[in-house]
Structures are given as structure tokens and as C-alpha cells.
Design a protein around this motif. Structure first.
Motif, PDB file in Angstrom:
ATOM      1  N   GLU A 188       0.832  -1.216   0.000  1.00 17.84           N
ATOM      2  CA  GLU A 188       0.000   0.000   0.000  1.00 17.84           C
ATOM      3  C   GLU A 188       0.864   1.263   0.000  1.00 17.84           C
ATOM      4  OE1 GLU A 188      -2.678  -0.806   3.313  1.00 17.84           O
ATOM      5  OE2 GLU A 188      -4.301  -1.169   1.876  1.00 17.84           O
ATOM      6  N   LEU A 191       1.722   2.494  -3.448  1.00 22.26           N
ATOM      7  CA  LEU A 191       0.664   3.022  -4.313  1.00 22.26           C
ATOM      8  C   LEU A 191       0.795   4.534  -4.355  1.00 22.26           C
ATOM      9  CD1 LEU A 191      -2.316   0.890  -2.950  1.00 22.26           C
ATOM     10  CD2 LEU A 191      -1.120   0.586  -5.115  1.00 22.26           C
ATOM     11  N   MET A 195      -5.643   8.147  -9.121  1.00 21.46           N
ATOM     12  CA  MET A 195      -7.047   8.179  -8.740  1.00 21.46           C
ATOM     13  C   MET A 195      -7.618   6.842  -8.285  1.00 21.46           C
ATOM     14  SD  MET A 195      -9.972   9.829 -10.902  1.00 21.46           S
ATOM     15  CE  MET A 195     -11.596   9.958 -10.260  1.00 21.46           C
ATOM     16  N   TRP A 196      -7.152   5.779  -8.906  1.00 15.60           N
ATOM     17  CA  TRP A 196      -7.807   4.511  -8.639  1.00 15.60           C
ATOM     18  C   TRP A 196      -7.585   3.981  -7.239  1.00 15.60           C
ATOM     19  CZ3 TRP A 196      -4.188   0.640  -7.907  1.00 15.60           C
ATOM     20  CH2 TRP A 196      -2.930   0.831  -8.501  1.00 15.60           C
ATOM     21  N   VAL A 197      -6.611   4.548  -6.535  1.00 10.85           N
ATOM     22  CA  VAL A 197      -6.350   4.064  -5.185  1.00 10.85           C
ATOM     23  C   VAL A 197      -7.470   4.450  -4.224  1.00 10.85           C
ATOM     24  CG1 VAL A 197      -4.700   3.961  -3.307  1.00 10.85           C
ATOM     25  CG2 VAL A 197      -3.895   4.294  -5.657  1.00 10.85           C
ATOM     26  N   ASN A 198      -7.941   5.679  -4.382  1.00 12.89           N
ATOM     27  CA  ASN A 198      -8.974   6.158  -3.474  1.00 12.89           C
ATOM     28  C   ASN A 198     -10.241   6.510  -4.239  1.00 12.89           C
ATOM     29  OD1 ASN A 198      -7.504   6.155  -0.925  1.00 12.89           O
ATOM     30  ND2 ASN A 198      -6.212   7.635  -1.996  1.00 12.89           N
ATOM     31  N   VAL A 199     -10.690   5.564  -4.989  1.00 12.95           N
ATOM     32  CA  VAL A 199     -11.776   5.859  -5.896  1.00 12.95           C
ATOM     33  C   VAL A 199     -13.064   6.170  -5.151  1.00 12.95           C
ATOM     34  CG1 VAL A 199     -12.573   3.496  -6.319  1.00 12.95           C
ATOM     35  CG2 VAL A 199     -12.646   5.177  -8.148  1.00 12.95           C
ATOM     36  N   ILE A 200     -13.229   5.583  -3.983  1.00 15.44           N
ATOM     37  CA  ILE A 200     -14.363   5.944  -3.137  1.00 15.44           C
ATOM     38  C   ILE A 200     -13.856   6.892  -2.073  1.00 15.44           C
ATOM     39  CG2 ILE A 200     -16.026   5.060  -1.465  1.00 15.44           C
ATOM     40  CD1 ILE A 200     -16.698   4.177  -4.200  1.00 15.44           C
TER      41      ILE A 200
ATOM     42  N   TYR B  26      -3.515  -7.487  -4.619  1.00 19.51           N
ATOM     43  CA  TYR B  26      -4.196  -6.379  -3.956  1.00 19.51           C
ATOM     44  C   TYR B  26      -5.460  -6.001  -4.715  1.00 19.51           C
ATOM     45  CZ  TYR B  26      -4.722  -2.150  -1.213  1.00 19.51           C
ATOM     46  OH  TYR B  26      -5.199  -1.196  -0.359  1.00 19.51           O
ATOM     47  N   ASP B  28      -8.054  -3.236  -5.512  1.00 18.70           N
ATOM     48  CA  ASP B  28      -8.237  -1.781  -5.428  1.00 18.70           C
ATOM     49  C   ASP B  28      -9.640  -1.425  -4.972  1.00 18.70           C
ATOM     50  OD1 ASP B  28      -5.670  -1.145  -6.509  1.00 18.70           O
ATOM     51  OD2 ASP B  28      -6.454  -1.720  -8.475  1.00 18.70           O
ATOM     52  N   ARG B  53      -9.804  -1.756   4.885  1.00 17.54           N
ATOM     53  CA  ARG B  53      -9.813  -0.380   4.321  1.00 17.54           C
ATOM     54  C   ARG B  53     -11.228  -0.101   3.815  1.00 17.54           C
ATOM     55  NH1 ARG B  53      -8.137   2.704  -0.370  1.00 17.54           N
ATOM     56  NH2 ARG B  53      -7.725   0.971  -1.761  1.00 17.54           N
ATOM     57  N   GLU B  55     -12.947   2.350   2.806  1.00 19.94           N
ATOM     58  CA  GLU B  55     -13.258   3.218   1.665  1.00 19.94           C
ATOM     59  C   GLU B  55     -13.039   2.523   0.326  1.00 19.94           C
ATOM     60  OE1 GLU B  55     -10.857   3.576   3.830  1.00 19.94           O
ATOM     61  OE2 GLU B  55      -9.012   4.370   2.936  1.00 19.94           O
ATOM     62  N   LEU B 115     -16.437   4.829 -11.341  1.00 16.60           N
ATOM     63  CA  LEU B 115     -15.629   4.166 -10.316  1.00 16.60           C
ATOM     64  C   LEU B 115     -14.674   3.130 -10.890  1.00 16.60           C
ATOM     65  CD1 LEU B 115     -18.386   3.742  -7.588  1.00 16.60           C
ATOM     66  CD2 LEU B 115     -16.736   5.584  -7.872  1.00 16.60           C
ATOM     67  N   VAL B 117     -11.507   2.613 -13.742  1.00 15.02           N
ATOM     68  CA  VAL B 117     -10.568   3.185 -14.709  1.00 15.02           C
ATOM     69  C   VAL B 117      -9.552   2.101 -15.087  1.00 15.02           C
ATOM     70  CG1 VAL B 117     -10.807   5.564 -13.874  1.00 15.02           C
ATOM     71  CG2 VAL B 117      -9.049   4.072 -12.889  1.00 15.02           C
ATOM     72  N   MET B 120      -7.142  -0.879 -12.837  1.00 15.55           N
ATOM     73  CA  MET B 120      -7.658  -1.281 -11.520  1.00 15.55           C
ATOM     74  C   MET B 120      -7.812  -2.785 -11.422  1.00 15.55           C
ATOM     75  SD  MET B 120     -10.797   1.318 -10.799  1.00 15.55           S
ATOM     76  CE  MET B 120     -11.226   0.856  -9.134  1.00 15.55           C
ATOM     77  N   HIS B 246     -16.566  12.317 -12.683  1.00 15.11           N
ATOM     78  CA  HIS B 246     -15.739  11.716 -11.636  1.00 15.11           C
ATOM     79  C   HIS B 246     -14.358  11.316 -12.124  1.00 15.11           C
ATOM     80  CE1 HIS B 246     -14.718   8.973  -8.264  1.00 15.11           C
ATOM     81  NE2 HIS B 246     -15.459   9.819  -7.587  1.00 15.11           N
ATOM     82  N   PHE B 250      -8.786  12.237 -14.550  1.00 15.21           N
ATOM     83  CA  PHE B 250      -7.921  11.057 -14.435  1.00 15.21           C
ATOM     84  C   PHE B 250      -6.798  11.123 -15.467  1.00 15.21           C
ATOM     85  CE2 PHE B 250      -7.078   6.614 -15.838  1.00 15.21           C
ATOM     86  CZ  PHE B 250      -6.489   6.168 -14.667  1.00 15.21           C
TER      87      PHE B 250
END
Lengths: 201, 459
Positions: A188, A191, A195-200, B26, B28, B53, B55, B115, B117, B120, B246, B250
């Protein structure tokens, strides 16, 4: 789980048996893993009014006591529902021997101690024949040396090492993986802020 | 060393190798629904584990909810829906629940909300998670134990798949859609032919598809057994991301998420786009399809006794006669919906056929838009009026509905459904229900004809 699985085998030669057939949707409206034995293969085992179908293999002696299924190609295809595997285990099935299994079903089986030895079509057909014997065909699966013994038949089966180890140990993958927490944190940290890491948020 | 897109995605997410031969990868982003997640949350509780995690997860209600109404239709489905909400509150996980303007079928709402891209890795307790490959993302379905594993560790134990490239080269004819392309691929590769493989779709017929079409293709790749489906990111992907609030900012690096020109695949299959016709399934496996101009197979078409017996079983379940023409199959119901074909593009295609026409006498026709946003957009475009004027029932709420009949949209024993969905398994749409898979436009054509019909006959 033990290193050896022994039991009466039942032939279920249909190809492409999907998880909708293994566990019809009307049994899925549940928040527990329990109570799925009656739902397992329900439309093959029971008729429209809930009576046993006498002609279905698992409803006939000696296969009412079967703990191993010899199955058709591409068993467990379709929906990801793990209920299908929970149900087979609750029906006392310890192993399904076949030529190919759908990927999600294969992984679900490992998590629940259901062994899925993979054999050649020729061996599978021989096992189908062998298990059709009404005197009750006993099959033995040795996970340690990856062999199936059934009467005169003795063959090596295919099973990846991680799955075989997990079945023998009966391990809990979630708890085992948490032993790698440091590696996950390290990953982690690599990373970036993309953007894709914290997409939410 | 040349690598495939799949290998790049796996390499980019590899946390470490494990002693037993698996690797940890991992995740995402992880999506959950109300029916495959409850036992994962109870597993966490039993083991006294937290979410790694919170979020990185999203929960969506879609499988069991009624689509006639925004309230659960019975106590059992309410239990699942309430349970998901309680679990999300407890663990601080985002939820698109009933009544939420973002709610809908998980694989429709995730791209809709921007959500996904390229690059991922997305997992979800639903086999059709392969859909995200349309964006050059690695998406795949997992079981409930693995849902628990992702919640607790943000990783999965993983084995690298073999790779297959399916090249669909050459322009498809008018009337042939993404659905027909993937149904053709499933027919050629067969239902289990992709087991153990990650499939990359390539060729001009794939590149020419819009994002909705690419999602349809990747969605149904799981029907050939593929554990992952991928399409290289390109200017169409980039335009879709740029046009979304959103993902507009990017930093698109599409060149990172394509296979190297010299990359070698374990299997390669080429299909001529020009030879694909609109298809329908006649049997109980998604690979049992024929062109709409053809006949249902007969025993003479098969050599082995096993294949003849399988044909007989499928035809008996489906209530069909061997050799009968596809267009002679009369339907009771027409259903447009599902994560395969319920996007705005699908509704537009179906509406073109329905414009100025009427659903045939005695046919029940239902359309369930894939998300609340899709429905609102369709209504603004006047599509609802077209569907309703033709005699379709327009559902006010989004969900999987009759695709798998976990809500109250259950086809009866023997009921024959022309369906824009993904699976024609025995009992899929209801015990004894008979499903014919096809494109949404073909469902519309069948609805107005009263029998399976060729969309190319509708100008």
C-alpha cells in the motif's frame, strides 16, 4: 480434513451442471450458511410437489449414502454463489471428481473442504462406469500422493499445490493471510496518489 | 520481456508470493451485494476481525429487490436488504440502497458513477464482474469466503491464469450487436472452454464497439468459463473517462494497459465479424445458440451418443422439436434487463424496433432499466413513452429482476421468455421456465412478433 477421502461414489454425468441447478435461487434468501442440504440439487432430487424422484441417482440405494460424485465437464459453472458448495457439504459430499470445474466454484470448494480432483475424460468415464455398480462402488482419494483408487482403477489426479495443502490442513485463508499484514502495508505504501487508489472518497 | 495486458494487471497488483504457490494480489476496489455478502460479514464477526480499508468497498442492493416498487416485496428479501445496510453502517462502507439515486445493478452503476478506470483490480461476489475488463481493468467474481478475505485483508489468494486472445476481425453486419458477438464467441469456445483462462478480446469488431458494447462482451465472457475478460484501453475508453465528472481529471495512461505487440498468448482464436448473425439460444447452456435464420439442431447434427442424449435433454426441457425453425418458437414473455443489457444504449436499440409497433397479443413484456440514473435518462429521452406505447411494462426501480428471478419476477413452469440476459440454465428464471437469450433489439422484435424474429426484418 483428512488426507484420504473414502466413500461410495455416485455417477452424475451431466455436462455443464451450473450453480443454479446445484442450489436453486429459492434457497438463497438467507443470511446464514446453514439449512441448505434440502436445497442442494433440489430440482433433480425432488419433483414439483416435493416428492423424491425415485429415478434420480442420489435417491437410489446404495447412492443415497454417496459422499463422492463423479461429475460431467464444466461442473459448477455460472453464478458465484458459494451456497452451492455449502449445500453439497451439508449433503455430506466430500469430493467431486471431474474433468473441469468453473473457476469460482473451484475456489469456493477449497474454502469449504470440498475436494475437486481433476482427471482425464477417459478416467472420468471409467469412474462413471465403476460407480454405476449397484453394489456400491467405493472410491478412495488420497490427497497426499494425488491418487484415486477405485477397484482396478488407480490413477493420479491433478490438483494445484495450494488447494491440496489447504484441504489437508483445513486452514483458514483469511487468518493465514493476515500473517502477511506487513507485506500488504508495504504494498500500500508503494501506491501513488493516482485516482484509482482512493476511488471511493 | 513482452507481456499481455492480463500479466501487466496481475504484476501491478502482486503483493507477494505465498509458500504454497499462490500469490497475494491487492484489490483496489470491492463491490458487494445483499445476497453473497451476509455470511462474509458474519465470518468477520466470528473471527473478531475489522475491515482492512473501508473506503475501498461499495455495497449495492440489486439482486433480491422488487422492481415494481421501492419497497421489499417480502420479509425474506427485506431481511437481506436490512442486513446489508446494518453491515455497511457498522463497518463504514458506502451503500447504494433502495431509494438512493445511484442505486441499480452493480455492474451498471459502477461505470456509471465513474468508479472504474484502466489498471484497476476489482473483485465482487458476482460472476459477471468480468464486465470491468471493458475498461482495461481486471475484474472477476469471487465467492463469499473470498468476500470475507477481501474485507479483512484487501487482498486475495490468487493463481495466475493462462491467457487466451479472441480476435473478432472485420465489420459486423447491421443488426448484429455486441451481444451477438459474445454469444458467437461462447458458441465457438464452448461453455467450459475458457476455464482457467483470462481472455483478451481484440480485433476491429471489438475496437469498433462503444463502452456499453464492450461491457456486454466482457460481461458474458464468464459464460465460457473465463475468470477474467479484458479489452485494451484506447481512445474510446479515454473519451468515456474524460466525459465523466468523476474521472474527467484522471491521468489516462492507456498505453500502459494494452498487451505488448510481441506478447504471446497460450491460446488464440480468430472469428470473422462478417460471419456473425443475430443469434438466439435454443437450449439450456449459453453456448447452445443458432442464427435466427437457422433451425434448432437435430440428432443428425451430432455423432456421439452422449451429445445426442444432451440434445434430447435440452430440447425436452425447452419444449422444442428437433429441427424446428428458430423463428417458429412462440414466446410468452419478453424481458429486457440485466447487467448484460440494460444500459441506456440497450434501451435505445430496443426502442428503435418498438417505435410505432405493438407487443403481440398475449405476450407479457417487461423492461427493467439497469439503474435509477439509466431510467431517468431514458425517460428524459422519451424511451419510456416508446416502450409503454408499444405495450411494455416500464419498471420504476432497478435491479437484476427476472434475469435470475430472486425477486418476485419469476417465470412460471413452461413459460417461454425472450430475454436480454446472460444465462439460459434450467430453472434460472423460475422452476421449469424456458429462456432464450438474445440481444435487446431481438427481444423487442420477438415481443412484437409473438415469436423469435429476425431484427433485420424490422426497418
Amino acid at each position: 480434513m483428512m488426507k484420504t477421502i473414502k466413500g461410495i461414489a455416485a455417477p452424475l454425468p451431466l455436462a455443464n451442471v451450473d450453480t443454479d441447478v446445484i442450489m436453486p435461487k429459492r434457497f438463497l434468501i438467507t443470511i446464514t450458511r446453514e439449512g441448505l442440504a434440502d436445497g442442494t440439487l433440489a430440482d433433480l432430487r425432488f419433483d414439483n410437489v416435493g416428492q423424491l424422484r425415485p429415478e434420480f441417482i442420489l435417491n437410489k440405494a446404495p447412492w443415497t449414502r454417496a459422499t463422492i460424485l463423479i461429475v460431467g465437464d464444466n461442473f459448477g459453472c455460472g453464478s458465484s454463489r458459494e451456497h452451492a458448495v455449502w449445500g453439497l457439504r451439508q449433503l455430506k459430499i466430500d469430493a467431486c471428481i471431474g474433468t473441469s470445474f468453473a473457476g469460482i466454484f473451484y475456489d469456493n470448494a477449497r474454502k469449504n473442504g470440498l475436494a475437486l480432483p481433476i482427471v482425464s475424460p477417459k478416467t472420468r468415464d471409467a469412474l462413471l462406469q465403476f460407480s454405476s455398480n449397484a453394489r456400491g462402488a467405493k472410491v478412495s482419494i488420497n490427497l497426499d500422493n494425488r491418487t484415486i483408487t477405485a477397484g482396478e482403477i488407480s490413477v493420479v489426479f491433478e490438483m494445484d499445490n495450494a488447494t491440496r495443502t489447504s484441504l489437508i490442513r483445513g486452514s483458514d485463508d483469511t487468518l493465514d493471510t493476515l500473517e502477511q499484514a506487513a507485506a500488504i502495508h508495504d504494498f500500500e505504501a508503494t501506491l501513488d496518489d493516482s485516482m484509482w487508489v482512493n476511488v471511493i472518497q | 520481456m513482452s507481456r499481455t495486458l492480463y500479466d501487466k494487471l496481475v504484476d501491478a497488483h502482486k503483493v507477494c508470493n505465498l509458500p504454497d504457490g499462490d500469490m497475494l494480489i491487492y484489490v483496489d476496489f470491492h463491490i458487494m451485494n445483499e445476497y453473497t455478502s451476509p455470511q462474509a460479514f458474519s465470518g468477520l464477526s466470528a473471527k473478531r476481525l475489522d475491515v482492512w480499508r473501508s473506503e475501498a468497498h461499495l455495497a449495492v442492493v440489486d439482486h433480491v429487490n422488487a422492481t415494481r416498487d421501492s419497497k421489499p416485496h417480502d420479509a425474506a428479501s427485506k431481511l437481506l436488504i436490512d442486513n446489508l445496510e446494518a453491515n455497511c453502517i457498522k463497518h463504514g462502507i458506502a451503500l447504494y440502497g433502495l431509494g438512493d439515486p445511484r442505486q441499480g445493478i452493480e455492474h451498471v452503476v459502477v461505470p456509471e458513477q465513474g468508479l472504474v478506470v484502466p489498471g484497476m483490480l476489482i473483485a465482487c461476489g458476482d460472476s459477471h464482474t468480468t464486465t470491468y475488463g471493458a475498461y482495461g481493468a481486471l475484474g472477476f467474481g469471487i465467492g463469499t469466503s473470498e468476500v470475507e478475505h477481501v474485507l479483512a485483508t484487501q487482498t486475495l489468494r490468487y493463481k495466475r491464469m493462462k491467457t487466451m486472445r479472441v480476435i473478432v476481425e472485420g465489420d459486423t453486419a447491421p443488426g448484429v450487436t455486441a451481444k451477438d458477438i459474445i454469444m458467437k464467441v461462447v458458441h465457438v469456445v464452448r461453455a467450459g472452454g475458457g476455464n482457467g483462462y483470462a481472455v483478451e478480446f481484440a480485433g476491429s469488431a471489438i475496437r469498433d464497439l462503444d463502452m456499453a458494447g464492450r461491457m456486454t462482451v466482457c460481461n458474458m465472457a464468464v459464460e465460457l468459463g473465463a475468470r477474467a475478460a479484458l479489452i485494451a484501453a484506447d481512445e474510446i475508453t479515454e473519451a468515456a473517462l474524460k466525459g465523466h465528472p468523476h474521472t474527467g481529471q484522471f491521468a489516462f495512461k492507456g498505453e500502459n494497459w494494452v498487451s505488448d505487440p510481441e506478447a504471446v498468448f497460450d491460446e488464440e482464436i480468430t472469428i470473422s465479424g462478417a460471419n456473425i448473425e443475430p443469434l438466439i439460444t435454443w437450449g439450456t447452456s449459453p453456448d447452445q445458440s443458432v442464427p435466427i435464420t437457422a433451425n434448432v439442431p437435430s440428432k443428425l447434427d451430432y455423432v456421439s451418443p452422449k451429445a445426442k442424449a444432451a440434445l434430447e435433454r435440452s430440447l425436452k426441457y425447452m419444449g422444442l422439436t428437433e429441427g424446428q425453425s428458430a423463428q417458429s418458437i412462440k414466446i410468452d414473455t419478453a424481458f429486457i434487463g440485466s447487467c448484460t443489457n440494460s444500459r441506456i444504449e440497450d434501451l435505445r436499440e430496443a426502442a428503435k424496433i418498438l417505435q410505432g409497433r405493438q407487443v403481440a397479443e398475449g405476450v407479457k413484456a417487461i423492461v427493467v432499466p439497469g439503474s435509477a440514473m439509466t431510467r431517468i435518462k431514458a425517460e428524459a429521452e422519451g424511451l419510456r413513452d416508446v416502450f409503454e406505447a408499444a405495450g411494455f411494462e416500464w419498471r420504476p426501480e432497478a435491479g437484476c429482476s427476472m434475469c435470475l428471478a430472486m425477486n418476485d419476477d419469476i417465470a412460471m413452469d413452461g413459460e417461454r421468455v425472450a430475454s436480454s440476459t446472460n444465462r439460459n440454465f434450467e430453472g434460472r428464471q423460475g422452476r421449469g421456465a424456458r429462456t432464450h437469450l438474445m440481444s435487446p433489439a431481438m427481444v423487442a422484435a420477438a415481443a412484437v412478433s409473438g415469436h423469435l424474429a429476425d431484427v433485420r426484418d424490422f426497418k
